[in-house]
Design a protein around this motif. Structure first.
Motif, short mmCIF file in Angstrom:
data_model
loop_
_atom_site.label_atom_id
_atom_site.label_comp_id
_atom_site.label_asym_id
_atom_site.label_seq_id
_atom_site.Cartn_x
_atom_site.Cartn_y
_atom_site.Cartn_z
N LEU A 24 -34.98 -24.38 -2.02
CA LEU A 24 -33.61 -24.77 -2.36
C LEU A 24 -32.68 -24.81 -1.15
CD1 LEU A 24 -33.20 -22.69 -5.62
CD2 LEU A 24 -33.57 -25.14 -5.46
N TYR A 30 -20.27 -20.27 -18.13
CA TYR A 30 -21.55 -20.34 -17.46
C TYR A 30 -22.35 -19.10 -17.82
CZ TYR A 30 -19.44 -24.06 -14.74
OH TYR A 30 -18.84 -25.23 -14.36
N GLN A 54 -32.55 -16.70 -16.73
CA GLN A 54 -33.29 -17.68 -15.95
C GLN A 54 -34.08 -16.94 -14.86
OE1 GLN A 54 -29.86 -17.59 -16.06
NE2 GLN A 54 -29.00 -19.62 -16.24
N CYS A 55 -35.03 -17.67 -14.32
CA CYS A 55 -35.72 -17.11 -13.15
C CYS A 55 -34.80 -17.25 -11.95
CB CYS A 55 -37.06 -17.82 -12.93
SG CYS A 55 -36.90 -19.51 -12.34
N GLU A 56 -35.15 -16.63 -10.85
CA GLU A 56 -34.31 -16.65 -9.66
C GLU A 56 -34.03 -18.07 -9.19
OE1 GLU A 56 -36.41 -14.25 -6.86
OE2 GLU A 56 -35.88 -12.38 -7.85
N GLU A 57 -35.04 -18.93 -9.21
CA GLU A 57 -34.88 -20.30 -8.74
C GLU A 57 -33.89 -21.08 -9.62
OE1 GLU A 57 -36.80 -21.75 -6.07
OE2 GLU A 57 -37.45 -19.71 -5.63
N GLU A 58 -34.03 -20.94 -10.95
CA GLU A 58 -33.13 -21.65 -11.86
C GLU A 58 -31.69 -21.14 -11.71
OE1 GLU A 58 -35.03 -20.69 -15.53
OE2 GLU A 58 -36.22 -22.54 -15.56
N LEU A 59 -31.55 -19.84 -11.59
CA LEU A 59 -30.24 -19.24 -11.44
C LEU A 59 -29.58 -19.72 -10.14
CD1 LEU A 59 -28.20 -17.26 -12.61
CD2 LEU A 59 -29.38 -15.43 -11.40
N SER A 100 -30.21 -22.49 -8.50
CA SER A 100 -29.88 -23.91 -8.64
C SER A 100 -28.56 -24.07 -9.39
CB SER A 100 -30.98 -24.64 -9.41
OG SER A 100 -32.15 -24.68 -8.66
N GLU A 101 -28.37 -23.27 -10.43
CA GLU A 101 -27.13 -23.33 -11.20
C GLU A 101 -25.94 -22.88 -10.35
OE1 GLU A 101 -25.88 -21.76 -15.57
OE2 GLU A 101 -28.01 -21.96 -15.16
#
Length: 183
Positions: free
Chosen positions: A15, A95, A100-105, A107-108
């Motif tokens: 990311l 929000y 979420q997983c770390e990656e999804e969090l 990204s958000e």
């Protein structure tokens, strides 16, 4: 999520982001002591660049009168105040961070950060255009169907070199504080 991990720095290479834990220190500042030291060991013109008079402590009419000849022309800022109709246009999104997983969090968080930066740029453009408005400059307050916009003066500032030359070091030590902002 990252607290139990060792280290203060966490890289998310896919990311292109880094998360860091930053300690927030709370300090009590001895302004008068710092000012005395600065005036003793640093040239006054250099010391004045990191100091300012504390307008909150200068409340007495006699002190305000003493400082009047040293006042620098004040600058202005705008203050919008929305009414119900204006507030109805505000995008209030909740929000939900978590689950979420770390990656999804991450990204958000990145998306929200970019959106915030866009709003900050738009607000700054709005603010600049308001400061150029002759009607606002003349009347100091303009009412619209969505609320009002007021033109307010910033806190007063004074020519510190002249104050030092006339009123002396004791006055500065008593009514001055060190500007602790990051430079």
């Amino acid at each position: 999520m990252l607290e139990p991990h060792e280290g203060k720095r966490h890289e998310f290479k896919n990311l292109n982001w880094v998360a860091k834990f930053v300690a927030k220190n709370i300090w009590v500042t001895n302004h008068s002591g710092i000012i005395e030291e600065l005036l003793c060991y640093v040239q006054p013109d250099i010391a004045f660049s990191v100091m300012k008079l504390d307008s909150k402590s200068i409340k007495d009419d006699n002190q305000v009168g003493l400082l009047k000849p040293y006042t620098i022309p004040t600058t202005s800022f705008i203050k919008p105040a929305l009414n119900k109709k204006g507030k109805s246009f505000i995008d209030n999104r909740d929000y939900l961070f978590g689950g979420q997983c770390e990656e999804e969090l991450l990204s958000e968080i990145m998306a929200v950060t970019k959106e915030l930066q866009t709003y900050q740029i738009r607000y700054e453009d709005f603010r600049k255009s308001c400061l150029r408005c002759p009607d606002l400059r003349e009347r100091k307050k303009v009412t619209t169907p969505y609320g009002s916009i007021s033109l307010l003066n910033n806190k007063p500032e004074w020519d510190l070199e002249r104050v030092f030359g006339t009123l002396g070091e004791d006055f500065l030590i008593k009514y001055r504080k060190v500007d602790m902002a990051d430079r």
